[in-house]
Design a protein around this motif. Sequence first.
Motif, PDB file in Angstrom:
ATOM      1  N   TRP A 171       6.335  36.633 -10.909  1.00 59.15           N
ATOM      2  CA  TRP A 171       6.465  35.238 -10.505  1.00 59.15           C
ATOM      3  C   TRP A 171       6.974  34.370 -11.653  1.00 59.15           C
ATOM      4  O   TRP A 171       6.580  34.519 -12.786  1.00 59.15           O
ATOM      5  CB  TRP A 171       5.126  34.716  -9.994  1.00 59.15           C
ATOM      6  CG  TRP A 171       4.883  35.100  -8.562  1.00 59.15           C
ATOM      7  CD1 TRP A 171       5.236  36.263  -7.944  1.00 59.15           C
ATOM      8  CD2 TRP A 171       4.213  34.315  -7.572  1.00 59.15           C
ATOM      9  NE1 TRP A 171       4.841  36.259  -6.634  1.00 59.15           N
ATOM     10  CE2 TRP A 171       4.202  35.072  -6.371  1.00 59.15           C
ATOM     11  CE3 TRP A 171       3.621  33.066  -7.581  1.00 59.15           C
ATOM     12  CZ2 TRP A 171       3.628  34.609  -5.197  1.00 59.15           C
ATOM     13  CZ3 TRP A 171       3.040  32.596  -6.409  1.00 59.15           C
ATOM     14  CH2 TRP A 171       3.047  33.361  -5.229  1.00 59.15           C
ATOM     15  N   TRP A 172       7.888  33.472 -11.273  1.00 59.11           N
ATOM     16  CA  TRP A 172       8.546  32.502 -12.127  1.00 59.11           C
ATOM     17  C   TRP A 172       9.611  33.116 -13.028  1.00 59.11           C
ATOM     18  O   TRP A 172      10.263  32.397 -13.774  1.00 59.11           O
ATOM     19  CB  TRP A 172       7.564  31.654 -12.944  1.00 59.11           C
ATOM     20  CG  TRP A 172       6.885  30.618 -12.108  1.00 59.11           C
ATOM     21  CD1 TRP A 172       5.680  30.733 -11.501  1.00 59.11           C
ATOM     22  CD2 TRP A 172       7.373  29.316 -11.758  1.00 59.11           C
ATOM     23  NE1 TRP A 172       5.379  29.594 -10.800  1.00 59.11           N
ATOM     24  CE2 TRP A 172       6.395  28.690 -10.945  1.00 59.11           C
ATOM     25  CE3 TRP A 172       8.533  28.598 -12.063  1.00 59.11           C
ATOM     26  CZ2 TRP A 172       6.554  27.417 -10.437  1.00 59.11           C
ATOM     27  CZ3 TRP A 172       8.688  27.317 -11.550  1.00 59.11           C
ATOM     28  CH2 TRP A 172       7.703  26.749 -10.749  1.00 59.11           C
ATOM     29  N   SER A 173       9.822  34.432 -12.981  1.00 60.05           N
ATOM     30  CA  SER A 173      11.050  34.964 -13.579  1.00 60.05           C
ATOM     31  C   SER A 173      12.204  34.563 -12.661  1.00 60.05           C
ATOM     32  O   SER A 173      12.042  34.515 -11.441  1.00 60.05           O
ATOM     33  CB  SER A 173      10.984  36.490 -13.725  1.00 60.05           C
ATOM     34  OG  SER A 173      10.841  37.125 -12.468  1.00 60.05           O
ATOM     35  N   GLU A 189       4.084  27.370 -24.537  1.00 63.86           N
ATOM     36  CA  GLU A 189       5.503  27.116 -24.284  1.00 63.86           C
ATOM     37  C   GLU A 189       6.169  28.234 -23.493  1.00 63.86           C
ATOM     38  O   GLU A 189       7.308  28.064 -23.018  1.00 63.86           O
ATOM     39  CB  GLU A 189       6.251  26.905 -25.606  1.00 63.86           C
ATOM     40  CG  GLU A 189       6.381  28.147 -26.477  1.00 63.86           C
ATOM     41  CD  GLU A 189       5.164  28.412 -27.374  1.00 63.86           C
ATOM     42  OE1 GLU A 189       5.317  29.194 -28.338  1.00 63.86           O
ATOM     43  OE2 GLU A 189       4.072  27.848 -27.099  1.00 63.86           O
ATOM     44  N   HIS A 190       5.475  29.338 -23.330  1.00 64.69           N
ATOM     45  CA  HIS A 190       6.044  30.480 -22.605  1.00 64.69           C
ATOM     46  C   HIS A 190       5.591  30.527 -21.148  1.00 64.69           C
ATOM     47  O   HIS A 190       5.893  31.492 -20.442  1.00 64.69           O
ATOM     48  CB  HIS A 190       5.665  31.785 -23.299  1.00 64.69           C
ATOM     49  CG  HIS A 190       6.054  31.831 -24.735  1.00 64.69           C
ATOM     50  ND1 HIS A 190       5.190  32.192 -25.741  1.00 64.69           N
ATOM     51  CD2 HIS A 190       7.237  31.525 -25.343  1.00 64.69           C
ATOM     52  CE1 HIS A 190       5.800  32.129 -26.894  1.00 64.69           C
ATOM     53  NE2 HIS A 190       7.047  31.722 -26.687  1.00 64.69           N
ATOM     54  N   LEU A 191       4.866  29.490 -20.712  1.00 66.54           N
ATOM     55  CA  LEU A 191       4.360  29.439 -19.345  1.00 66.54           C
ATOM     56  C   LEU A 191       5.162  28.429 -18.531  1.00 66.54           C
ATOM     57  O   LEU A 191       5.371  27.295 -18.967  1.00 66.54           O
ATOM     58  CB  LEU A 191       2.881  29.064 -19.339  1.00 66.54           C
ATOM     59  CG  LEU A 191       1.950  29.985 -20.140  1.00 66.54           C
ATOM     60  CD1 LEU A 191       0.526  29.443 -20.130  1.00 66.54           C
ATOM     61  CD2 LEU A 191       1.987  31.410 -19.597  1.00 66.54           C
ATOM     62  N   ALA A 192       5.594  28.842 -17.352  1.00 72.60           N
ATOM     63  CA  ALA A 192       6.402  27.959 -16.507  1.00 72.60           C
ATOM     64  C   ALA A 192       5.556  26.912 -15.809  1.00 72.60           C
ATOM     65  O   ALA A 192       6.021  25.797 -15.549  1.00 72.60           O
ATOM     66  CB  ALA A 192       7.164  28.784 -15.472  1.00 72.60           C
ATOM     67  N   ASP A 193       4.304  27.263 -15.485  1.00 69.66           N
ATOM     68  CA  ASP A 193       3.462  26.376 -14.693  1.00 69.66           C
ATOM     69  C   ASP A 193       2.020  26.354 -15.184  1.00 69.66           C
ATOM     70  O   ASP A 193       1.121  25.984 -14.438  1.00 69.66           O
ATOM     71  CB  ASP A 193       3.492  26.810 -13.220  1.00 69.66           C
ATOM     72  CG  ASP A 193       2.974  28.235 -13.026  1.00 69.66           C
ATOM     73  OD1 ASP A 193       2.766  28.941 -14.037  1.00 69.66           O
ATOM     74  OD2 ASP A 193       2.759  28.636 -11.867  1.00 69.66           O
ATOM     75  N   LEU A 226      -2.597  34.295 -21.851  1.00 71.26           N
ATOM     76  CA  LEU A 226      -3.075  32.913 -21.936  1.00 71.26           C
ATOM     77  C   LEU A 226      -2.996  32.196 -20.592  1.00 71.26           C
ATOM     78  O   LEU A 226      -1.985  32.250 -19.898  1.00 71.26           O
ATOM     79  CB  LEU A 226      -2.235  32.161 -22.965  1.00 71.26           C
ATOM     80  CG  LEU A 226      -2.491  30.650 -23.090  1.00 71.26           C
ATOM     81  CD1 LEU A 226      -3.886  30.398 -23.675  1.00 71.26           C
ATOM     82  CD2 LEU A 226      -1.405  30.005 -23.939  1.00 71.26           C
ATOM     83  N   ARG A 227      -4.083  31.478 -20.268  1.00 72.53           N
ATOM     84  CA  ARG A 227      -4.116  30.567 -19.133  1.00 72.53           C
ATOM     85  C   ARG A 227      -4.907  29.342 -19.602  1.00 72.53           C
ATOM     86  O   ARG A 227      -6.137  29.312 -19.499  1.00 72.53           O
ATOM     87  CB  ARG A 227      -4.779  31.216 -17.919  1.00 72.53           C
ATOM     88  CG  ARG A 227      -4.772  30.353 -16.676  1.00 72.53           C
ATOM     89  CD  ARG A 227      -5.351  31.113 -15.488  1.00 72.53           C
ATOM     90  NE  ARG A 227      -5.375  30.297 -14.286  1.00 72.53           N
ATOM     91  CZ  ARG A 227      -5.793  30.713 -13.096  1.00 72.53           C
ATOM     92  NH1 ARG A 227      -6.229  31.975 -12.962  1.00 72.53           N
ATOM     93  NH2 ARG A 227      -5.787  29.914 -12.053  1.00 72.53           N
TER      94      ARG A 227
END
Length: 356
Positions: free
Chosen positions: A171-173, A314-318, A265-266
């Motif tokens: 997801w999000w790729s 910074e590597h998370l889309a959402d 990470l979340r």
Amino acid sequence: MTTTDRAADTGLADAEGWLDPAPYLRGVAWRDGGRVVRADPADLDRLPWDTAERAAVPVGVRLEFTARGATALDIRYRAALPGPGESLRDLAHTFALWHDGSLVTEVTEDPEREAVVRLGLPERRGGRFTVHPPESQCPEILGLRPVGGTLAPAPAQPRWLVHGDSITEGWWSTRPAHAWPAAAGRALGLDAVNLGHAGAGRGELAVAQQIAGLPAELLTLAFGTNCWSRTPFSAPLLYETARAFVGLVREGHPDTPLLVLSPVLRPEAEETRNALGATLADLRTALEDAARALVAEGDDRLALLPGRPVLGPEHLADGLHPNDTGHALMAEAVAAALRDAGFVPPPGGPPCSPTA
């Protein structure tokens, strides 16, 4: 070249030159009739509905071939049509052609019940071609037809089963080829079989038993983040679930190399307690402790990759799912962990080869 000549080179073709796609498909776990699915169709009644639903989507399935003299490839496929309120633009099908690990071209089509898409092949003829079909609308590949030459199925590679949740599903790729299992498999020369189930990946024991029944030369388990909120777990519950899950997988794969990847990470979940009082940090520790305990008890074919250091915010889309850069970093981390554990050859070493 006649149809008969082409059939002799690539397998049986019909009167119009269409080849059976089955020998060319990779990333295949199970089949349900002509469709590739990601859960055992004879065992769906034991799975949660969200796992079974996502398993119908052909995530990670691709075509791999070598070409001789062909200038293009036609792909005949069938797809579900958009439902009420769904936009054709949002669901446009993009077929991506890769050659020896590099993107060559993309062709985007509107989804149709049945259609043919043509991909031009570059002048270079050697090496391995891969086509990543779209995943939306669950396309089923019906046939392949080379233009001006022949195709042959690419040599088999070691099968790598990768189980997880929506992060593993990709997801999000922005493209199927960018999801971390696809990118790592490409880098390592593995046949990545994506068993990530969005919304699930909670250590479902029926899934462990299904994985135990599949052939594989390498395994990766990457779940836990959905155990924080979607179905809350306590840390002791996840510890025991992880041990039980691995134990069931080991019933079918007693000596198969297995990498456990704990949750990445979340930010919202790291220090926030769920309904059973566990933070994601607590759950990550429980999963890692379970993996370390199994190693201490004698499972010397199990390795652990702690997920927390792999990604930054910074590597998370959402705030949860990686963007393309995040997926690339996960692929690099997993590939390095597999090499460090001795599960795959180091860079520059001999290529992987399927187990006899």
